[in-house]
Structures are given as structure tokens and as C-alpha cells.
Design an enzyme around this catalytic site. Structure first.
Site, PDB file in Angstrom:
ATOM      1  N   GLU A 171       9.842   1.641 -49.548  1.00  0.00           N
ATOM      2  CA  GLU A 171      11.128   0.979 -49.858  1.00  0.00           C
ATOM      3  C   GLU A 171      11.078   0.032 -51.050  1.00  0.00           C
ATOM      4  OE1 GLU A 171      12.473  -0.811 -46.207  1.00  0.00           O
ATOM      5  OE2 GLU A 171      12.741   1.111 -45.225  1.00  0.00           O
ATOM      6  N   ASN A 213       7.555   6.325 -49.889  1.00  0.00           N
ATOM      7  CA  ASN A 213       8.506   6.538 -48.792  1.00  0.00           C
ATOM      8  C   ASN A 213       9.726   5.631 -48.964  1.00  0.00           C
ATOM      9  OD1 ASN A 213       8.927   7.769 -46.099  1.00  0.00           O
ATOM     10  ND2 ASN A 213       8.744   5.668 -45.307  1.00  0.00           N
ATOM     11  N   HIS A 249      17.418   8.302 -42.159  1.00  0.00           N
ATOM     12  CA  HIS A 249      18.156   7.611 -41.091  1.00  0.00           C
ATOM     13  C   HIS A 249      19.646   7.844 -41.354  1.00  0.00           C
ATOM     14  CE1 HIS A 249      14.644   5.525 -39.572  1.00  0.00           C
ATOM     15  NE2 HIS A 249      14.347   5.103 -40.789  1.00  0.00           N
ATOM     16  N   GLU A 278      11.226   9.698 -41.057  1.00  0.00           N
ATOM     17  CA  GLU A 278      11.728   8.784 -40.008  1.00  0.00           C
ATOM     18  C   GLU A 278      13.071   9.260 -39.474  1.00  0.00           C
ATOM     19  OE1 GLU A 278      11.704   4.703 -41.354  1.00  0.00           O
ATOM     20  OE2 GLU A 278       9.788   4.954 -42.397  1.00  0.00           O
ATOM     21  N   ASP A 280      16.336  10.098 -37.815  1.00  0.00           N
ATOM     22  CA  ASP A 280      17.195   9.859 -36.653  1.00  0.00           C
ATOM     23  C   ASP A 280      18.639   9.997 -37.125  1.00  0.00           C
ATOM     24  OD1 ASP A 280      17.464   7.364 -37.953  1.00  0.00           O
ATOM     25  OD2 ASP A 280      16.505   6.226 -36.353  1.00  0.00           O
TER      26      ASP A 280
HETATM   27  C1  XIL Z   1      11.393  -0.278 -37.788  1.00  0.00           C
HETATM   28  C2  XIL Z   1      10.892  -0.160 -36.373  1.00  0.00           C
HETATM   29  O1  XIL Z   1      11.371   1.011 -35.810  1.00  0.00           O
HETATM   30  C3  XIL Z   1      11.317  -1.359 -35.576  1.00  0.00           C
HETATM   31  O2  XIL Z   1      10.699  -1.357 -34.297  1.00  0.00           O
HETATM   32  C4  XIL Z   1      10.976  -2.654 -36.295  1.00  0.00           C
HETATM   33  O3  XIL Z   1      11.495  -3.745 -35.598  1.00  0.00           O
HETATM   34  C5  XIL Z   1      11.517  -2.640 -37.709  1.00  0.00           C
HETATM   35  O4  XIL Z   1      11.030  -1.494 -38.387  1.00  0.00           O
HETATM   36  N1  XIL Z   1      12.129   1.909 -42.313  1.00  0.00           N
HETATM   37  C6  XIL Z   1      10.799   1.946 -42.049  1.00  0.00           C
HETATM   38  C7  XIL Z   1      10.305   1.676 -40.694  1.00  0.00           C
HETATM   39  O5  XIL Z   1       9.994   2.292 -42.939  1.00  0.00           O
HETATM   40  O6  XIL Z   1       9.062   1.033 -40.689  1.00  0.00           O
HETATM   41  C8  XIL Z   1      11.300   0.863 -39.891  1.00  0.00           C
HETATM   42  O7  XIL Z   1      10.822   0.773 -38.561  1.00  0.00           O
HETATM   43  C9  XIL Z   1      12.660   1.503 -39.961  1.00  0.00           C
HETATM   44  C10 XIL Z   1      13.148   1.541 -41.375  1.00  0.00           C
END
Ligand code: XIL
Length: 475
Positions: A171, A213, A249, A278, A280
Site C-alpha cells: 500500500e 501489494n 476488497h 486479499e 473479499d
Molecule cells: C487487516 C486485518 O484483516 C485486520 O484484522 C487488522 O485489524 C487490520 O488489517 N490490507 C491489508 C491487510 O494489506 O493487512 C489488512 O488486514 C486489510 C487491508
């Protein structure tokens, strides 16, 4: 940054391009039609990991160490997934709570569980503006740069040989139309902090693929254009980067982009692998199911989209639980999104992506692929080929197993390592022996292959593996 502020940032993010509602509706109808008409072939995978493995990919999930004592959770984890990512346990605040004092207890619980179950491990994340320990948040300039590089080196060295791919930097680009870097204490140490982190990671673990990422980079927009330019520049200058992770996401404010596949493809065209890291998708029912199928199909349409990770198992495990964004409900039942995901995987072409040779140093020799030494597809039995990435003192071997005309219900690959060489880590197979004559057997999810289908497993070792010749037998 808190979860809520991350989430708010995402929901506020400006998307480029119009919403093509008509096209979306048409695609949705097509997917529903496909789901109804879908008939699994004789060897269609019955779990996410098995189906992905038949296509030479992985299907993973984020795992939380404190849930490994929940048997509903672990039953699904070990039945369905062949890759895991520590949801929080490998982050800077977790692994280096005080400067130069490392704590791997929770991360190790996840890694050990994965290794015991034949799952590969994605490392997440070495350098990130968020979830930094307090001491690092208060640092700047050269002291912070050196602390970050030390962190990357220490953690990647500790897990050397156990990580399939590291999110080296997470990020680092800004949202919105600016197309620039995100302001952070790390960015303020100088624009070259990202490449410095990648070089340190390569030196520490030459066998791991190294990924950049990010989120809101899933379609073509100003942010993904900026990441694209960075990757292009890194490849041109030999900065070691092997893969780009797309967090993916999604929700109503940030839906699956229409150009998702095209965007993945343009990154692949730069010479890197892409991974969905990641995933979802908030929602429910058929709409959610169709969106999952779209993402999975896009990845499978690209040979170097090597795997998909969902960000948790049950809806109640999610960091965005209220959006019910995952594949299993709170009781562990499969949702419609699970079925559409598995169907989309099973609809994918059962061939495998080529192995990405890591860039930069090492390896010192180009990967070599040997001709099959056992019957090629067409005969019965199975065949095996090896692709080697070697560097002084070590190697990663990727073995491709292809079923002959009768298919397989299980397989074993034998090979003899040169003297002085030893296996230190194996993924997607179980090894007997570590030096001299070594045998690798399929794990639960990749033994069953249709005629002509392939799967891949790998191992890392010390010494040299030059000249190894694998032979495959069905079992
Ligand atoms: C999130 C986790 O799922 C949570 O449990 C935590 O509180 C915050 O981080 N981008 C990412 C992940 O790269 O590491 C994040 O994970 C979600 C967004």
C-alpha cells in the site's frame, strides 16, 4: 491506521470509468446460466485447493493464529485451502514489537500449521505504513530507513525457505487521481525506499517470490497506472520484483471493475506474476456468488495469475464481518459464493502457469527445464519435469507432474540429489528423505489428475541440484 479508517478510505475512493450496468447485468445472467448448466467433469476438484492445484495454482486464505484452536475453523482451513497468509501475525508491530527484539511466536503457529498440512505460506507484509510498532512510528530519516531494512532482512532471513511469496511492500501508493506515492514516514526517507526493501528481501530469501501489494489497483486507474510505471521501471533496472498482489476488497462502493482481467494482463505483460491476495466481496446470494465467479474466472484466464487468497474463512472471521464478504457463513456452511467459486475454478483450463523465474540476483543460472524422463501424456503413468532456480549455496526446484492417459489417483516422484545437497522445505507434496535418494508424494488435494492434467510442487534446498532427473510413478 485503524481498520475503520482504511475502510472509509476505500469506500471514499474514486473509481475511474463509468459503471456499465447493462454489461454487468448481461455478465451476471451469463454466470448464473453457467452455474446452473455446470456439470463437473469426472476429476473436477471437490475443494478449492484441489481444483486450483489441478490448474497449477493455489487457493489460499488469511489465517488468524488465535483461531487455530477452533476445530470448525481448522476443519475448513485444512480441507479447502493449499496456501495461507498470516492475517496480522507477520506485520511489523507483531514481529518486532521493540526495536531489534523479534517475536515470531504467533507467526510460527501459522507457519507450523501450514507446513503440517502441506500448505504454502504467503508472507505479509514486510514494509507498510500501517501496523508499525510505536517505536518505528516515531522514527524518521536514516534511522527509520535502516530500521526498516533491518526488519526486512531479519524477518525474511528467519523465514527463509518457508515463504512462497512475500508482500515486500504494501500500500505505498496514494488513492485518488494524483497517481503518486502515499505520504508516510517510510516515503519521507526517500523515494527509493521501495526498491531498497526489495533488494534486502531478495538477499535475505532468494527463493521467495517478491511482490508489491495494494488495493484500489484492481482496475485501470490513476493509482494502478502509477504502480504499473513503478513495476515497469523496476523490471527495466533489474530491481528484484517477481509479482504484484491485487488485494481485491470489493463492495457496492468499490465493485469488481469491468477491466479487472485486462488490468491483471497488462501487469503480466511486464514480466511479473499476478496474485489475488486479499479477496473479499461484500454482499449475499446470487449477486455475491456471481462477483466471486467473475474474479476467479479472470484469474484463471491468465496463465500467470498464480493464485487467489480470500481474506478469511467464515463471514464472522472477516475484518468486515458486517458485509458478510466471505465463502462460508458464521457456522462454517458453504455459501452460494463458495459454490460459484468452486464451479469457476473447475471450469478453468486444467493447465498450469509457467514458473516465474525470480529476477535480479540470485539466481545466477537461468532456470532449466528437462525433458520428461517418464512416459509422456499419451502413455499410462505420469511424467515429471523440473525447473531449477539456483544460486550459490542453494536452489528452488519446481516439479511439474503430468498424468498420462489413465489419469492418477496418487503419484510419487523420485530423484537423487547430488552429494552435499539437502531438501530444507517442501510445498504441495510430502518428502521422504532429505538427501541422496528422495521421494515426494502428493498431498490430499493434488493426487487426483485427469489424463493429461498437471500440477506442480516444489522444494527448496541447500547445495546444488544441477542435473537432477525426476521420475514419476502412479500410486
Ligand atoms: C487487516 C486485518 O484483516 C485486520 O484484522 C487488522 O485489524 C487490520 O488489517 N490490507 C491489508 C491487510 O494489506 O493487512 C489488512 O488486514 C486489510 C487491508
Amino acid at each position: 491506521m485503524s481498520v475503520n479508517s482504511i475502510r472509509r478510505g476505500r469506500q471514499a475512493a474514486v473509481r475511474s470509468g463509468p459503471r456499465l450496468a447493462l454489461v454487468l447485468t448481461a455478465v451476471g445472467a451469463l454466470v448464473v446460466g453457467t452455474m446452473i448448466a455446470f456439470t463437473p467433469s469426472a476429476s473436477a476438484g471437490t475443494t478449492l485447493g484441489a481444483s486450483a492445484a489441478e490448474r497449477g495454482r493455489y487457493f489460499g486464505t488469511a489465517v488468524a493464529a488465535n483461531k487455530l484452536s477452533d476445530s470448525v475453523y481448522t476443519t475448513i482451513l485444512n480441507r479447502e485451502f493449499n496456501s495461507v497468509t498470516a492475517e496480522n501475525e507477520m506485520k511489523w508491530d507483531a514481529t518486532e514489537p521493540s526495536q531489534n527484539q523479534f517475536n515470531y511466536a504467533n507467526a510460527d503457529r501459522i507457519v507450523n500449521s501450514a507446513r503440517a498440512n502441506g500448505q504454502q505460506v504467503r508472507g505479509h507484509a514486510l514494509a507498510w505504513h500501517s501496523q508499525q510498532p510505536g517505536w518505528a512510528q516515531n522514527m524518521s530519516g536514516t534511522a527509520l530507513r535502516n530500521a526498516m531494512l533491518n526488519h526486512v532482512t531479519q524477518v525474511a532471513t528467519y523465514y527463509r525457505g518457508k515463504i512462497s511469496a512475500w508482500d515486500v511492500v504494501n500500500e505505498a501508493f496514494a488513492d485518488g487521481g494524483g497517481g503518486g506515492r502515499r505520504d508516510s514516514n517510510l516515503q519521507r526517507t526517500g523515494n527509493d525506499w521501495i526498491e531498497a526493501a526489495f533488494r534486502a528481501a531478495r538477499a535475505a530469501d532468494p527463493g521467495a517470490k517478491l511482490c508489491y501489494n495494494d488495493y484500489n489497483t484492481d482496475g485501470q486507474n490513476a493509482k494502478s497506472n502509477a504502480v504499473y510505471a513503478m513495476v515497469q521501471d523496476f523490471r527495466a533496472r533489474g530491481v528484484p520484483i517477481d509479482c504484484v498482489g491485487f488485494q481485491s476488497h470489493f463492495n457496492a462502493q468499490s465493485p469488481v471493475p469491468n477491466d479487472y482481467q485486462a488490468n491483471l494482463q497488462r501487469f503480466v505483460n511486464l514480466g511479473v506474476e499476478v496474485q489475488i491476495t486479499e479477496l473479499d466481496i461484500e454482499g449475499s446470494g446470487t449477486t455475491q456468488a456471481n462477483n466471486y465467479a467473475r474474479v476467479v474466472s479472470a484469474c484463471l484466464a491468465i496463465s500467470r495469475c498464480t493464485g487467489i487468497t480470500v481474506w478469511g474463512i467464515r463471514d464472522t472471521d472477516s475484518w468486515r464481518a458486517s458485509g458478510t464478504p466471505l465463502l462460508f457463513d458464521g457456522s462454517g456452511n458453504k455459501k452460494a459464493a463458495y459454490t460459484s467459486t468452486l464451479n469457476a475454478l473447475n471450469s478453468g483450463n486444467p493447465t498450469q502457469p509457467p514458473t516465474t523465474p525470480p529476477t535480479g540476483q540470485p539466481p545466477t543460472t537461468p532456470p532449466t527445464t528437462r525433458p520428461p524422463t517418464t512416459p509422456p501424456p499419451g502413455g499410462a503413468g505420469c511424467s515429471a519435469t523440473v525447473s531449477l532456480n539456483s544460486w550459490t549455496g542453494g536452489f528452488v526446484a519446481t516439479i511439474r507432474v503430468t498424468a498420462g492417459s489413465s489419469g492418477t489417483t496418487g503419484w510419487a516422484v523420485s530423484l537423487t540429489l547430488p552429494s552435499g545437497a539437502a531438501v530444507t522445505n517442501t510445498w504441495n507434496a510430502t518428502a521422504s528423505g532429505s538427501s541422496g535418494s528422495v521421494q515426494f508424494r502428493n498431498v490430499s488435494y493434488n493426487g487426483r489428475l485427469n489424463a493429461g492434467q498437471s500440477t506442480e510442487f516444489g522444494f527448496q534446498g541447500t547445495g546444488s541440484a544441477t542435473g537432477i532427473t525426476p521420475t514419476c510413478t502412479v500410486s
